[in-house]
Design a protein around this motif. Structure first.
Motif, PDB file in Angstrom:
ATOM      1  N   SER A  64       3.676 -11.500   1.957  1.00 37.62           N
ATOM      2  CA  SER A  64       4.535 -10.322   2.032  1.00 37.62           C
ATOM      3  C   SER A  64       5.900 -10.603   1.417  1.00 37.62           C
ATOM      4  O   SER A  64       6.396 -11.726   1.450  1.00 37.62           O
ATOM      5  N   GLY A  65       6.514  -9.561   0.914  1.00 44.26           N
ATOM      6  CA  GLY A  65       7.853  -9.665   0.364  1.00 44.26           C
ATOM      7  C   GLY A  65       8.943  -9.377   1.377  1.00 44.26           C
ATOM      8  O   GLY A  65      10.105  -9.264   1.008  1.00 44.26           O
ATOM      9  N   MET A  66       8.593  -9.274   2.657  1.00 50.45           N
ATOM     10  CA  MET A  66       9.608  -8.950   3.661  1.00 50.45           C
ATOM     11  C   MET A  66      10.493 -10.161   3.926  1.00 50.45           C
ATOM     12  O   MET A  66      10.152 -11.278   3.554  1.00 50.45           O
ATOM     13  N   SER A  67      11.615  -9.931   4.553  1.00 50.99           N
ATOM     14  CA  SER A  67      12.579 -11.010   4.790  1.00 50.99           C
ATOM     15  C   SER A  67      11.955 -12.113   5.646  1.00 50.99           C
ATOM     16  O   SER A  67      11.047 -11.868   6.436  1.00 50.99           O
ATOM     17  N   ALA A 126       4.365  -4.432   5.393  1.00 52.38           N
ATOM     18  CA  ALA A 126       4.450  -5.703   4.673  1.00 52.38           C
ATOM     19  C   ALA A 126       4.018  -5.505   3.227  1.00 52.38           C
ATOM     20  O   ALA A 126       2.871  -5.695   2.878  1.00 52.38           O
ATOM     21  N   VAL A 127       4.951  -5.087   2.404  1.00 60.64           N
ATOM     22  CA  VAL A 127       4.667  -4.845   0.987  1.00 60.64           C
ATOM     23  C   VAL A 127       4.420  -6.185   0.309  1.00 60.64           C
ATOM     24  O   VAL A 127       5.230  -7.105   0.442  1.00 60.64           O
ATOM     25  N   PRO A 128       3.291  -6.322  -0.381  1.00 57.14           N
ATOM     26  CA  PRO A 128       2.999  -7.611  -1.034  1.00 57.14           C
ATOM     27  C   PRO A 128       4.048  -7.981  -2.066  1.00 57.14           C
ATOM     28  O   PRO A 128       4.662  -7.109  -2.682  1.00 57.14           O
ATOM     29  N   SER A 132       4.807 -11.922 -10.128  1.00 56.50           N
ATOM     30  CA  SER A 132       5.749 -12.909 -10.653  1.00 56.50           C
ATOM     31  C   SER A 132       6.348 -13.767  -9.554  1.00 56.50           C
ATOM     32  O   SER A 132       6.715 -14.906  -9.780  1.00 56.50           O
ATOM     33  N   GLU A 133       6.429 -13.233  -8.324  1.00 54.40           N
ATOM     34  CA  GLU A 133       6.995 -13.978  -7.207  1.00 54.40           C
ATOM     35  C   GLU A 133       6.019 -15.009  -6.666  1.00 54.40           C
ATOM     36  O   GLU A 133       6.410 -15.970  -6.032  1.00 54.40           O
ATOM     37  N   PHE A 134       4.694 -14.807  -6.884  1.00 54.74           N
ATOM     38  CA  PHE A 134       3.711 -15.767  -6.396  1.00 54.74           C
ATOM     39  C   PHE A 134       3.838 -17.096  -7.148  1.00 54.74           C
ATOM     40  O   PHE A 134       3.600 -18.150  -6.599  1.00 54.74           O
ATOM     41  N   ALA A 135       4.193 -17.027  -8.400  1.00 54.72           N
ATOM     42  CA  ALA A 135       4.287 -18.233  -9.214  1.00 54.72           C
ATOM     43  C   ALA A 135       5.499 -19.075  -8.835  1.00 54.72           C
ATOM     44  O   ALA A 135       5.498 -20.280  -9.032  1.00 54.72           O
ATOM     45  N   ALA A 136       6.518 -18.461  -8.286  1.00 56.02           N
ATOM     46  CA  ALA A 136       7.746 -19.191  -7.951  1.00 56.02           C
ATOM     47  C   ALA A 136       7.598 -20.071  -6.741  1.00 56.02           C
ATOM     48  O   ALA A 136       6.769 -20.020  -5.969  1.00 56.02           O
TER      49      ALA A 136
END
Length: 136
Positions: A64-67, A126-128, A132-136
């Motif tokens: 998830s991209g949540m905090s 919980a927005v995925p 590009s963020e998965f690679a980081a």
């Protein structure tokens, strides 16, 4: 709700919830057909449902991209529910005449309903992360 959230919720209902409810559905089917000493609902079936829901919650939250604070809180709540389900399962395995089976069943039904609501919230909110963020 946008289309992406509706799609994720529909997928969650069909895959996670239906999969988690298979023991409940199977027991209800057997109880309907045979009614030979099979209880219509069992604690262990609802425990299986809760465990499936919370393992899916943890997986959903991990991508998830949540905090971090919210993610950690929700993962902690899921882990707490898993511990409660483990305790309930233990009481059914090590049960004796002193345990109030009806109260345990009611408690498990309430926990399962809470698990469903929490799972629904997690999938809806919980927005995925973006690819590009998965690679980081």
């Amino acid at each position: 709700m946008d289309g992406d959230v509706k799609e994720r919720l529909a997928r969650w209902l069909v895959t996670t919830c239906l999969f988690g409810l298979l023991p409940v559905i199977a027991r209800a089917f057997v109880w309907t057909l045979f009614n030979s000493g099979v209880e219509p609902i069992a604690i262990s079936d609802l425990v299986a449902f809760g465990l499936v829901i919370h393992s899916a919650n943890i997986a959903e939250l991990s991508r998830s991209g949540m905090s971090d604070a919210h993610r950690t809180l929700l993962i902690g709540i899921s882990v707490l529910f898993i511990v409660l389900y483990a305790l309930l399962l233990f009481t059914t395995i090590a049960s004796n005449a002193d345990i109030n089976h009806a109260a345990l069943l009611r408690t498990t039904i309430l926990l399962s309903a809470g698990s469903f609501i929490l799972g629904f919230f997690v999938v809806a909110c919980a927005v995925p992360k973006k690819q590009s963020e998965f690679a980081a």
